[in-house]
Motif scaffolding. Sequence first.
Motif, mmCIF file in Angstrom:
data_model
loop_
_atom_site.group_PDB
_atom_site.id
_atom_site.type_symbol
_atom_site.label_atom_id
_atom_site.label_comp_id
_atom_site.label_asym_id
_atom_site.label_seq_id
_atom_site.Cartn_x
_atom_site.Cartn_y
_atom_site.Cartn_z
ATOM 1 N N LEU A 270 0.827 -1.201 0.000
ATOM 2 C CA LEU A 270 0.000 0.000 0.000
ATOM 3 C C LEU A 270 0.864 1.254 0.000
ATOM 4 C CD1 LEU A 270 -2.797 -1.043 2.513
ATOM 5 C CD2 LEU A 270 -3.077 -0.630 0.061
ATOM 6 N N ASN A 271 1.931 1.214 0.802
ATOM 7 C CA ASN A 271 2.842 2.363 0.854
ATOM 8 C C ASN A 271 3.557 2.552 -0.475
ATOM 9 O OD1 ASN A 271 2.220 3.031 3.509
ATOM 10 N ND2 ASN A 271 3.803 1.679 4.351
ATOM 11 N N TYR A 272 3.952 1.431 -1.089
ATOM 12 C CA TYR A 272 4.680 1.514 -2.352
ATOM 13 C C TYR A 272 3.783 2.016 -3.470
ATOM 14 C CZ TYR A 272 8.012 0.297 -5.992
ATOM 15 O OH TYR A 272 8.884 0.359 -7.033
ATOM 16 N N THR A 275 -0.168 6.995 -4.286
ATOM 17 C CA THR A 275 -0.094 8.023 -5.322
ATOM 18 C C THR A 275 0.332 9.350 -4.703
ATOM 19 O OG1 THR A 275 -1.838 6.942 -6.579
ATOM 20 C CG2 THR A 275 -1.379 9.247 -7.108
ATOM 21 N N GLY A 276 1.375 9.901 -5.257
ATOM 22 C CA GLY A 276 1.941 11.148 -4.748
ATOM 23 C C GLY A 276 3.363 10.909 -4.304
ATOM 24 N N MET A 309 -5.817 11.552 -3.548
ATOM 25 C CA MET A 309 -6.958 10.653 -3.619
ATOM 26 C C MET A 309 -7.221 10.205 -5.057
ATOM 27 S SD MET A 309 -8.028 10.075 -0.587
ATOM 28 C CE MET A 309 -9.624 9.343 -0.899
ATOM 29 N N LEU A 310 -6.721 11.001 -6.015
ATOM 30 C CA LEU A 310 -6.901 10.651 -7.424
ATOM 31 C C LEU A 310 -5.728 9.813 -7.910
ATOM 32 C CD1 LEU A 310 -8.190 14.011 -8.968
ATOM 33 C CD2 LEU A 310 -9.519 12.014 -8.306
ATOM 34 N N GLN A 311 -6.023 8.761 -8.646
ATOM 35 C CA GLN A 311 -4.982 7.931 -9.235
ATOM 36 C C GLN A 311 -4.685 8.418 -10.648
ATOM 37 O OE1 GLN A 311 -7.058 4.132 -8.673
ATOM 38 N NE2 GLN A 311 -5.490 3.578 -7.166
ATOM 39 N N GLN A 312 -3.592 7.909 -11.212
ATOM 40 C CA GLN A 312 -3.192 8.347 -12.545
ATOM 41 C C GLN A 312 -4.286 8.089 -13.582
ATOM 42 O OE1 GLN A 312 0.515 6.333 -13.303
ATOM 43 N NE2 GLN A 312 1.615 7.414 -11.666
#
Length: 354
Positions: A270-272, A275-276, A309-312
Amino acid sequence: MKNLSNNYYIAETAFHHEGDVQFLNDLVKDIIKLEISAVKFHLLFDVNDYMVSNHAAIDVIRKISIGKEDWEEVFSLVSNASKDIIALTNDVASLEYINSIQNKYPISAIELHSTGLNDIFLLEEACKFNKTIILGVGGSTFDEIQFAVDFLKGKGKDNILLMHGFQNYPTNYEDINFDRITLLNHAFNLPIGYADHTDPLDSLNVTMSVFPVGLGVRVFEKHVTNIFGEKRIDAQAAVSIDTMKQIIELGNILLKTIGHAKIQFSNAELNYGNTGPMKKAIVARQDILEGQEISLADIAYKRTETSSMLQQKDIFRVIGTVAKRKIEKDELMTFDNLEYKFVSANFEQFFVKK
């Protein structure tokens, strides 16, 4: 041995004792100090039921076979150490004995060696055992394996494990044939164990011993000795106590790397995938004015110190939105600073013009 989720390590004694009960007791005392799951013993009471009377090796086999009266002391050592017992029974008499004491000691499995895989007298007696039946399938054809499996299942026995591997004094790499493990699993839909007999002096012995973890194998068997280097029966494949420790350690590490097939991330994953800080986030490529409609030219992907909160893949949810306020260059694009530009639906296509 059902529901194997962790590695199950078997330390085999075979005929390394050469008929010396005290030697076997001393070996067992050293073996049970290891983080093993079970100790495996070879039992043979009626040599005449195992080989013809004029066989050149019959006198040697009779000499190195331990009698019924001595086994309970050995089994008590294993039981008191909270380890399992696995009994490879070479004749009907020894299998009858095991069946008679199966509730007295922690006998988790019996094994039928590949030399007697289709011996219907052994198979018939094996059906009286209440736990796992291991079938040694080294050097056996699919027809032979099928015969044994069908015989047992026909008697209502479904707790069966196939043990891949054979001793070739020692076994060469090209004879190991790990692909056969996958083939056996697909063909019989049964759990598979691996008995490794790589040369104990081989630098890759430890790796070879637990390599099939990646193939789904969870039961591993090794010959173990406490007098490494001495010439005794089965010494050609017997590893030292210290090497067995390394095998168990590596096997457990490899099992941790396998993980599971569920779509569920660990905290590290999850950490890896954050996003950001880790994965590039959607940010403003340049200053964006309040009320400005967002186009592709206004967007960039960059790593930030703050999570988004937004992904690519959410880029198409951003394009066409309107800035609620001025958005600075490199600022995260979020639905706190964006709003949808709603457009009234056109329903003209559903009405017929008169």
